[in-house]
Design a protein around this motif. Structure first.
Motif, PDB file in Angstrom:
ATOM      1  N   ILE A   1      -5.630 -11.314 -18.155  1.00  0.00           N
ATOM      2  CA  ILE A   1      -5.678 -11.535 -16.708  1.00  0.00           C
ATOM      3  C   ILE A   1      -4.851 -10.451 -16.038  1.00  0.00           C
ATOM      4  O   ILE A   1      -3.653 -10.322 -16.299  1.00  0.00           O
ATOM      5  CB  ILE A   1      -5.122 -12.926 -16.328  1.00  0.00           C
ATOM      6  N   ILE A   2      -5.485  -9.669 -15.191  1.00  0.00           N
ATOM      7  CA  ILE A   2      -4.792  -8.621 -14.443  1.00  0.00           C
ATOM      8  C   ILE A   2      -4.505  -9.149 -13.041  1.00  0.00           C
ATOM      9  O   ILE A   2      -5.432  -9.525 -12.316  1.00  0.00           O
ATOM     10  CB  ILE A   2      -5.659  -7.341 -14.344  1.00  0.00           C
ATOM     11  N   GLU A   3      -3.246  -9.192 -12.674  1.00  0.00           N
ATOM     12  CA  GLU A   3      -2.880  -9.673 -11.344  1.00  0.00           C
ATOM     13  C   GLU A   3      -2.509  -8.505 -10.444  1.00  0.00           C
ATOM     14  O   GLU A   3      -1.702  -7.645 -10.829  1.00  0.00           O
ATOM     15  CB  GLU A   3      -1.712 -10.661 -11.430  1.00  0.00           C
ATOM     16  N   GLN A   4      -3.108  -8.466  -9.259  1.00  0.00           N
ATOM     17  CA  GLN A   4      -2.858  -7.385  -8.307  1.00  0.00           C
ATOM     18  C   GLN A   4      -2.800  -7.950  -6.894  1.00  0.00           C
ATOM     19  O   GLN A   4      -3.532  -8.883  -6.552  1.00  0.00           O
ATOM     20  CB  GLN A   4      -3.970  -6.335  -8.374  1.00  0.00           C
ATOM     21  N   THR A   5      -1.938  -7.368  -6.085  1.00  0.00           N
ATOM     22  CA  THR A   5      -1.897  -7.666  -4.656  1.00  0.00           C
ATOM     23  C   THR A   5      -2.528  -6.494  -3.907  1.00  0.00           C
ATOM     24  O   THR A   5      -2.118  -5.350  -4.086  1.00  0.00           O
ATOM     25  CB  THR A   5      -0.454  -7.890  -4.166  1.00  0.00           C
ATOM     26  N   LEU A   6      -3.521  -6.795  -3.095  1.00  0.00           N
ATOM     27  CA  LEU A   6      -4.228  -5.780  -2.311  1.00  0.00           C
ATOM     28  C   LEU A   6      -3.976  -6.058  -0.838  1.00  0.00           C
ATOM     29  O   LEU A   6      -4.386  -7.098  -0.317  1.00  0.00           O
ATOM     30  CB  LEU A   6      -5.728  -5.816  -2.614  1.00  0.00           C
ATOM     31  N   ALA A   7      -3.272  -5.143  -0.196  1.00  0.00           N
ATOM     32  CA  ALA A   7      -2.904  -5.336   1.215  1.00  0.00           C
ATOM     33  C   ALA A   7      -3.704  -4.386   2.095  1.00  0.00           C
ATOM     34  O   ALA A   7      -3.807  -3.189   1.810  1.00  0.00           O
ATOM     35  CB  ALA A   7      -1.407  -5.103   1.404  1.00  0.00           C
ATOM     36  N   PHE A   8      -4.279  -4.943   3.162  1.00  0.00           N
ATOM     37  CA  PHE A   8      -5.109  -4.176   4.086  1.00  0.00           C
ATOM     38  C   PHE A   8      -4.622  -4.374   5.514  1.00  0.00           C
ATOM     39  O   PHE A   8      -4.346  -5.521   5.921  1.00  0.00           O
ATOM     40  CB  PHE A   8      -6.571  -4.638   4.009  1.00  0.00           C
ATOM     41  N   PRO A   9      -4.535  -3.323   6.290  1.00  0.00           N
ATOM     42  CA  PRO A   9      -4.107  -3.483   7.684  1.00  0.00           C
ATOM     43  C   PRO A   9      -5.078  -4.294   8.528  1.00  0.00           C
ATOM     44  O   PRO A   9      -4.676  -4.893   9.529  1.00  0.00           O
ATOM     45  CB  PRO A   9      -4.004  -2.038   8.197  1.00  0.00           C
ATOM     46  N   ASP A  10      -6.364  -4.337   8.120  1.00  0.00           N
ATOM     47  CA  ASP A  10      -7.354  -5.074   8.907  1.00  0.00           C
ATOM     48  C   ASP A  10      -7.582  -6.492   8.397  1.00  0.00           C
ATOM     49  O   ASP A  10      -8.447  -7.199   8.907  1.00  0.00           O
ATOM     50  CB  ASP A  10      -8.685  -4.316   8.942  1.00  0.00           C
ATOM     51  N   PHE A  11      -6.804  -6.928   7.398  1.00  0.00           N
ATOM     52  CA  PHE A  11      -6.960  -8.310   6.940  1.00  0.00           C
ATOM     53  C   PHE A  11      -6.350  -9.254   7.976  1.00  0.00           C
ATOM     54  O   PHE A  11      -5.199  -9.077   8.376  1.00  0.00           O
ATOM     55  CB  PHE A  11      -6.283  -8.516   5.589  1.00  0.00           C
ATOM     56  N   PRO A  12      -7.101 -10.256   8.422  1.00  0.00           N
ATOM     57  CA  PRO A  12      -6.612 -11.138   9.505  1.00  0.00           C
ATOM     58  C   PRO A  12      -5.343 -11.890   9.109  1.00  0.00           C
ATOM     59  O   PRO A  12      -5.310 -12.580   8.095  1.00  0.00           O
ATOM     60  CB  PRO A  12      -7.781 -12.111   9.716  1.00  0.00           C
TER      61      PRO A  12
END
Length: 258
Positions: free
Chosen positions: A29-40
Motif C-alpha cells: 500500500i503506497i500512501e501519498q498526500t496530493l495537495a492542489f490549490p484548486d481543491f475545494p
C-alpha cells in the motif's frame, strides 16, 4: 564439473522464480498526500483507495483490514480476465465494499469475459460504473468534486467528450482511465486536476532496471497530475521483478497558492 555448474544454474533459476512469485504476491500500500490549490476547502480532504489490475488475484480480508478511513474506492480496470470465476470477482468486490463506495472503469482484460455478466454483477453489488460518464459530489457550501471515467482505450470504447459533457466548469475533476495514454487526449482547457491509471504493471518483469513499460509513478504534467500504478495483479505469468505490486491510499486536499 559440468553437472555441478548445471546444478548451481538450476538452483539459481528456481530461487529466482520463487523470489519473483513472492514479489508478485506482495500486498503493498503506497500512501501519498496530493495537495492542489484548486481543491475545494469545504471538502477538507478525501481519502481514496485506488486499486488497478487485479486480474487473477484474490483481495483478502486480512489485507482490507489494514486499511481504514477511506471515502472512495476506485477500481482502475482489469478487475478480471478470462478464466477467472465470477464468484471470485464477486468476493473481491465484497471485500472492497467494506472500505466505502466503489467506482469502476473498464480495462482491456475485462472484455475477455462476458462483459454483460460482469456489468450485471457490478450493478448487483452497487458499484458505480464510470463508462464515459461522471459522478458528482457536492459539499454543503455548494463546492463540487467530480469523478470522471472513460471506457477502455485498447478497444476504442473511450469517449472523453461524452464523459465530460455533464460536468461543471468549476468542479474539481478526477479522471480515471485504465490506460495512461488518456492524458494525450485533453489539454488544460478541460480542467482535469488528477488522472488515475494502471494497465502497464510497471513493466512487471524488469531486467537490470529495464522493462516494456516504465515503473509506476506520479507524473506532474503541464496540464494535469497523473498517477500510474504498477497494479495489484499480474498478466500472463504470476511473476514480478523490479516492479512490485501496489495499491494506493491517496489523501487529496487543498494547498494555498504560493
Amino acid at each position: 564439473m559440468m553437472w555441478i555448474i548445471l546444478g548451481v544454474v538450476a538452483l539459481f533459476g528456481v530461487s529466482l522464480l520463487f523470489y519473483m512469485y513472492k514479489q508478485a504476491m506482495q500486498e503493498n500500500i503506497i500512501e501519498q498526500t496530493l495537495a492542489f490549490p484548486d481543491f475545494p476547502q469545504s471538502f477538507g480532504k478525501i481519502r481514496i483507495f485506488f486499486i488497478s489490475d487485479i486480474h487473477k488475484r484474490k483481495v483478502s480480508a486480512e489485507f482490507i483490514n489494514k486499511i481504514d478511513n477511506i471515502d472512495l474506492v476506485i477500481i482502475g480496470g482489469d478487475l478480471t480476465e478470462k478464466k477467472v470465476p465470477l464468484s471470485q470477482v464477486s468476493e473481491n468486490i465484497e471485500q472492497l465494499k467494506k472500505l466505502g463506495i466503489v467506482f469502476f472503469v473498464w480495462g482491456n482484460n475485462d472484455y475477455e469475459v462476458d462483459y454483460h455478466e460482469l456489468d450485471s454483477l457490478l450493478l448487483q453489488h452497487g458499484v458505480k460504473i464510470l463508462d464515459n460518464t461522471s459522478y458528482l459530489f457536492e459539499s454543503e457550501l455548494g463546492d463540487r468534486l467530480e469523478l470522471v471515467g472513460v471506457d477502455d482505450l485498447v478497444h476504442e470504447r473511450d469517449d472523453l467528450a461524452n464523459a465530460l459533457e455533464e460536468t461543471k466548469s468549476d468542479s474539481f475533476k478526477i479522471l480515471v482511465s485504465h490506460e495512461p495514454e488518456i492524458v494525450e487526449k485533453f489539454t488544460d482547457g478541460e480542467n482535469i486536476s488528477l488522472v488515475l491509471s494502471g494497465h502497464t504493471h510497471g513493466g512487471q518483469i524488469r531486467i537490470f532496471g529495464f522493462g516494456p513499460h516504465e515503473k509506476g509513478r506520479l507524473n506532474q504534467l503541464p496540464h494535469t497530475t497523473q498517477l500510474i500504478s504498477n497494479g495489484f495483479g499480474t498478466s500472463l505469468v504470476p511473476l514480478r521483478l523490479g516492479a512490485p505490486p501496489e495499491t494506493h491510499i491517496l489523501t487529496v486536499t487543498t494547498r494555498a497558492e504560493a
